[in-house]
Design a protein around this motif. Structure first.
Motif, PDB file in Angstrom:
ATOM      1  N   CYS A  97       0.854  -1.191   0.000  1.00 27.95           N
ATOM      2  CA  CYS A  97       0.000   0.000   0.000  1.00 27.95           C
ATOM      3  C   CYS A  97       0.884   1.233   0.000  1.00 27.95           C
ATOM      4  O   CYS A  97       1.895   1.271   0.715  1.00 27.95           O
ATOM      5  CB  CYS A  97      -0.865   0.062   1.267  1.00 27.95           C
ATOM      6  N   PRO A  98       0.507   2.260  -0.740  1.00 28.39           N
ATOM      7  CA  PRO A  98       1.231   3.532  -0.610  1.00 28.39           C
ATOM      8  C   PRO A  98       0.948   4.123   0.770  1.00 28.39           C
ATOM      9  O   PRO A  98      -0.112   3.879   1.358  1.00 28.39           O
ATOM     10  CB  PRO A  98       0.624   4.394  -1.721  1.00 28.39           C
ATOM     11  N   ASP A  99       1.897   4.892   1.272  1.00 26.08           N
ATOM     12  CA  ASP A  99       1.686   5.589   2.542  1.00 26.08           C
ATOM     13  C   ASP A  99       0.958   6.893   2.262  1.00 26.08           C
ATOM     14  O   ASP A  99       1.359   7.661   1.394  1.00 26.08           O
ATOM     15  CB  ASP A  99       3.029   5.877   3.224  1.00 26.08           C
ATOM     16  N   GLU A 100      -0.130   7.120   2.985  1.00 30.88           N
ATOM     17  CA  GLU A 100      -0.898   8.357   2.846  1.00 30.88           C
ATOM     18  C   GLU A 100      -0.978   9.025   4.221  1.00 30.88           C
ATOM     19  O   GLU A 100      -1.873   8.709   5.002  1.00 30.88           O
ATOM     20  CB  GLU A 100      -2.287   8.071   2.266  1.00 30.88           C
ATOM     21  N   ASN A 101       0.029   9.866   4.483  1.00 28.65           N
ATOM     22  CA  ASN A 101       0.103  10.598   5.755  1.00 28.65           C
ATOM     23  C   ASN A 101       0.105   9.675   6.965  1.00 28.65           C
ATOM     24  O   ASN A 101      -0.622   9.882   7.936  1.00 28.65           O
ATOM     25  CB  ASN A 101      -1.031  11.627   5.863  1.00 28.65           C
ATOM     26  N   PRO A 104      -1.940   3.403   5.551  1.00 29.81           N
ATOM     27  CA  PRO A 104      -1.888   2.804   4.218  1.00 29.81           C
ATOM     28  C   PRO A 104      -3.019   3.273   3.325  1.00 29.81           C
ATOM     29  O   PRO A 104      -4.162   3.432   3.771  1.00 29.81           O
ATOM     30  CB  PRO A 104      -1.999   1.304   4.500  1.00 29.81           C
ATOM     31  N   GLY A 105      -2.690   3.506   2.058  1.00 25.92           N
ATOM     32  CA  GLY A 105      -3.688   3.821   1.043  1.00 25.92           C
ATOM     33  C   GLY A 105      -4.252   2.548   0.440  1.00 25.92           C
ATOM     34  O   GLY A 105      -4.098   1.452   1.001  1.00 25.92           O
ATOM     35  N   ARG A 106      -4.873   2.671  -0.735  1.00 22.91           N
ATOM     36  CA  ARG A 106      -5.494   1.523  -1.405  1.00 22.91           C
ATOM     37  C   ARG A 106      -4.435   0.475  -1.760  1.00 22.91           C
ATOM     38  O   ARG A 106      -3.425   0.779  -2.397  1.00 22.91           O
ATOM     39  CB  ARG A 106      -6.206   1.997  -2.666  1.00 22.91           C
ATOM     40  N   THR A 124       7.608   0.567   4.130  1.00 24.97           N
ATOM     41  CA  THR A 124       6.555   0.235   3.168  1.00 24.97           C
ATOM     42  C   THR A 124       5.456  -0.590   3.830  1.00 24.97           C
ATOM     43  O   THR A 124       5.732  -1.609   4.464  1.00 24.97           O
ATOM     44  CB  THR A 124       7.135  -0.562   1.978  1.00 24.97           C
ATOM     45  N   TRP A 125       4.220  -0.142   3.683  1.00 26.63           N
ATOM     46  CA  TRP A 125       3.075  -0.932   4.155  1.00 26.63           C
ATOM     47  C   TRP A 125       2.963  -2.162   3.275  1.00 26.63           C
ATOM     48  O   TRP A 125       2.991  -2.075   2.052  1.00 26.63           O
ATOM     49  CB  TRP A 125       1.780  -0.133   4.052  1.00 26.63           C
TER      50      TRP A 125
END
Length: 168
Positions: A97-101, A104-106, A124-125
């Motif tokens: 998952c991308p990190d979003e603040n 984890p993002g989508r 990295t998530w």
């Protein structure tokens, strides 16, 4: 209702934001051992922080999972990268998952080709080790040392990870 994530093939380009793909493809960087062994050199950016931290090699033996797979949680290691090298020629599932603040993002899901391994960048998530066949035996290169190096995140609703359907 949970969202479905469709698996994609693991490629260096698609996986680059999350880590390194480890594979012996193309021509080796050099021949060694009397010209009988190809060396694919320095494929993973190992990254460890903290006093006394070092790389360690461990073996993980995980139970086989199957698709569709229910993704309930992901984790990350803020103090070090983590490489997974399968000890069989069987594919496995890799979820990132991308990190979003800080959360984890989508998710994205990848299926490895036989002989591919991966190295997650530090922080990295990612999903847990998910072999798709037995035995789920992997050599793992990661950080050994003091400090809190595991953070888990549980999704409010699980995701369903599914295989890409063959074209008709």
């Amino acid at each position: 209702m949970s969202e479905t994530i469709i698996c994609e093939p693991l490629t260096r380009h698609a996986f680059a934001p999350f880590g390194d793909v480890l594979e012996a493809s193309g021509e080796p960087d050099k021949l060694i051992n009397q010209g009988l062994c190809g060396r694919y050199h320095d494929l993973a950016g190992l990254d460890f922080t903290g006093n006394g931290a070092r790389a360690g090699v461990s073996l993980f033996k995980s139970e086989k999972r199957q698709l569709p797979y229910q993704l309930e949680m992901v984790e990350r290691h803020p103090l070090g990268s983590q490489a997974f090298l399968p000890m069989t020629q069987e594919p496995f599932l890799v979820i990132v998952c991308p990190d979003e603040n800080g959360v984890p993002g989508r998710p994205r899901a990848f299926i490895t080709s036989p002989g591919q391994g991966i190295n997650f960048h530090r922080g990295t998530w990612h999903g847990v080790l998910t072999p798709l066949s037995d035995p789920g035996l992997f050599a793992v290169v990661d950080r050994i040392g003091e400090g809190e190096n595991l953070e888990e995140f549980w999704f409010e609703a699980p995701y369903q990870i599914a295989e890409r359907q063959a074209s008709i």
